[in-house]
Motif scaffolding. Structure first.
Motif, PDB file in Angstrom:
ATOM      1  N   ALA A 141       0.863  -1.185   0.000  1.00  0.00           N
ATOM      2  CA  ALA A 141       0.000   0.000   0.000  1.00  0.00           C
ATOM      3  C   ALA A 141       0.896   1.230   0.000  1.00  0.00           C
ATOM      4  CB  ALA A 141      -0.904   0.001   1.223  1.00  0.00           C
TER       5      ALA A 141
ATOM      6  N   VAL B 166      -4.057   6.843  -2.736  1.00  0.00           N
ATOM      7  CA  VAL B 166      -3.698   5.567  -2.118  1.00  0.00           C
ATOM      8  C   VAL B 166      -3.821   4.468  -3.171  1.00  0.00           C
ATOM      9  CG1 VAL B 166      -4.204   3.910  -0.271  1.00  0.00           C
ATOM     10  CG2 VAL B 166      -4.591   6.368   0.116  1.00  0.00           C
TER      11      VAL B 166
ATOM     12  N   ILE C 101     -11.092   1.636   2.525  1.00  0.00           N
ATOM     13  CA  ILE C 101     -10.118   2.575   3.067  1.00  0.00           C
ATOM     14  C   ILE C 101     -10.859   3.727   3.732  1.00  0.00           C
ATOM     15  CG2 ILE C 101      -8.199   4.121   2.540  1.00  0.00           C
ATOM     16  CD1 ILE C 101      -7.628   2.367   0.103  1.00  0.00           C
TER      17      ILE C 101
ATOM     18  N   TYR D 148      -7.259   5.018  -5.077  1.00  0.00           N
ATOM     19  CA  TYR D 148      -8.266   5.764  -4.326  1.00  0.00           C
ATOM     20  C   TYR D 148      -7.746   7.179  -4.144  1.00  0.00           C
ATOM     21  CZ  TYR D 148      -9.896   1.058  -3.369  1.00  0.00           C
ATOM     22  OH  TYR D 148     -10.336  -0.237  -3.510  1.00  0.00           O
TER      23      TYR D 148
ATOM     24  N   VAL E 273      -4.618   6.460   7.641  1.00  0.00           N
ATOM     25  CA  VAL E 273      -5.278   5.737   6.559  1.00  0.00           C
ATOM     26  C   VAL E 273      -5.472   4.292   7.008  1.00  0.00           C
ATOM     27  CG1 VAL E 273      -5.166   5.081   4.124  1.00  0.00           C
ATOM     28  CG2 VAL E 273      -4.152   7.256   4.876  1.00  0.00           C
TER      29      VAL E 273
ATOM     30  N   ILE F  72      -6.747   0.652   6.289  1.00  0.00           N
ATOM     31  CA  ILE F  72      -6.955  -0.191   5.109  1.00  0.00           C
ATOM     32  C   ILE F  72      -7.433  -1.561   5.558  1.00  0.00           C
ATOM     33  CG2 ILE F  72      -5.837  -1.258   3.105  1.00  0.00           C
ATOM     34  CD1 ILE F  72      -3.687   1.022   3.419  1.00  0.00           C
TER      35      ILE F  72
ATOM     36  N   ARG G  86      -5.856  -6.145   7.983  1.00  0.00           N
ATOM     37  CA  ARG G  86      -5.932  -4.697   8.216  1.00  0.00           C
ATOM     38  C   ARG G  86      -4.568  -4.114   8.504  1.00  0.00           C
ATOM     39  NH1 ARG G  86      -9.295  -2.540  12.532  1.00  0.00           N
ATOM     40  NH2 ARG G  86      -9.347  -0.738  11.171  1.00  0.00           N
TER      41      ARG G  86
ATOM     42  N   THR H  65      -2.921   0.128   9.429  1.00  0.00           N
ATOM     43  CA  THR H  65      -3.125   1.566   9.496  1.00  0.00           C
ATOM     44  C   THR H  65      -1.816   2.273   9.154  1.00  0.00           C
ATOM     45  OG1 THR H  65      -4.840   1.357  11.181  1.00  0.00           O
ATOM     46  CG2 THR H  65      -3.776   3.509  10.979  1.00  0.00           C
TER      47      THR H  65
END
Length: 158
Positions: A46, A77, A94, A121, A137, A139, A146, A148
């Motif tokens: 990411a 993103v 997101i 995004y 952010v 995700i 997950r 962050t």
């Protein structure tokens, strides 16, 4: 290694030079603001980039429906699996927010942005210059994994 995500961001800058607008030097502060933050979630990479929308060329801004302004920044993103030309976009949920130094927290509404076979995004946020914003952010991949991302960017008047 440059990935399609980097190519898109670089392409936005290059297209500004081809948009019929006079070329303007990009201040060092602007370049620093567009640095990527990268995290991995399993085999997914990411990348998040924040840049002033004023640095976008008018054709790119119009194509993607982004208002160019000195007091607005864009959060981009991208999630990818694979490497090089074998990279593919990875869908995710997101949720992004930005907090200022006074503790004010604002959500950033993200929408899908397609460029060829790839999808990212994008969302925009108005800033009061000068400002320092902390971005968060969150995700969540389709399989429930997950992560962050947290990073801070400074914004100065041009």
């Amino acid at each position: 290694m440059r990935t399609p995500f980097f190519s898109m961001v670089l392409g936005m800058g290059l297209l500004s030079a081809c948009s019929g607008e006079p070329a303007a030097p990009v201040p060092a502060a602007t370049m620093a603001e567009s640095q990527d933050t990268i995290v991995t979630i399993g085999d997914v990479t990411a990348r998040a980039t924040v840049m002033p929308t004023a640095t976008l060329g008018s054709l790119v801004a119009e194509k993607y429906g982004i208002r160019r302004a000195d007091d607005q920044v864009m959060l981009l993103v991208g999630l990818r699996r694979g490497e090089g030309s074998a990279e593919v976009s990875v869908p995710a949920r997101i949720v992004a927010t930005a907090s200022d130094l006074r503790g004010g927290r604002r959500p950033i509404e993200l929408r899908e942005l397609s460029s060829g076979d790839l999808m990212d995004y994008v969302g925009t946020l108005q800033v009061s210059l000068p400002d320092t914003l902390k971005f968060e952010v969150d995700i969540t991949l389709e399989d429930g994994a997950r992560k962050t991302m947290q990073f801070t960017r400074d914004f100065q008047p041009q």
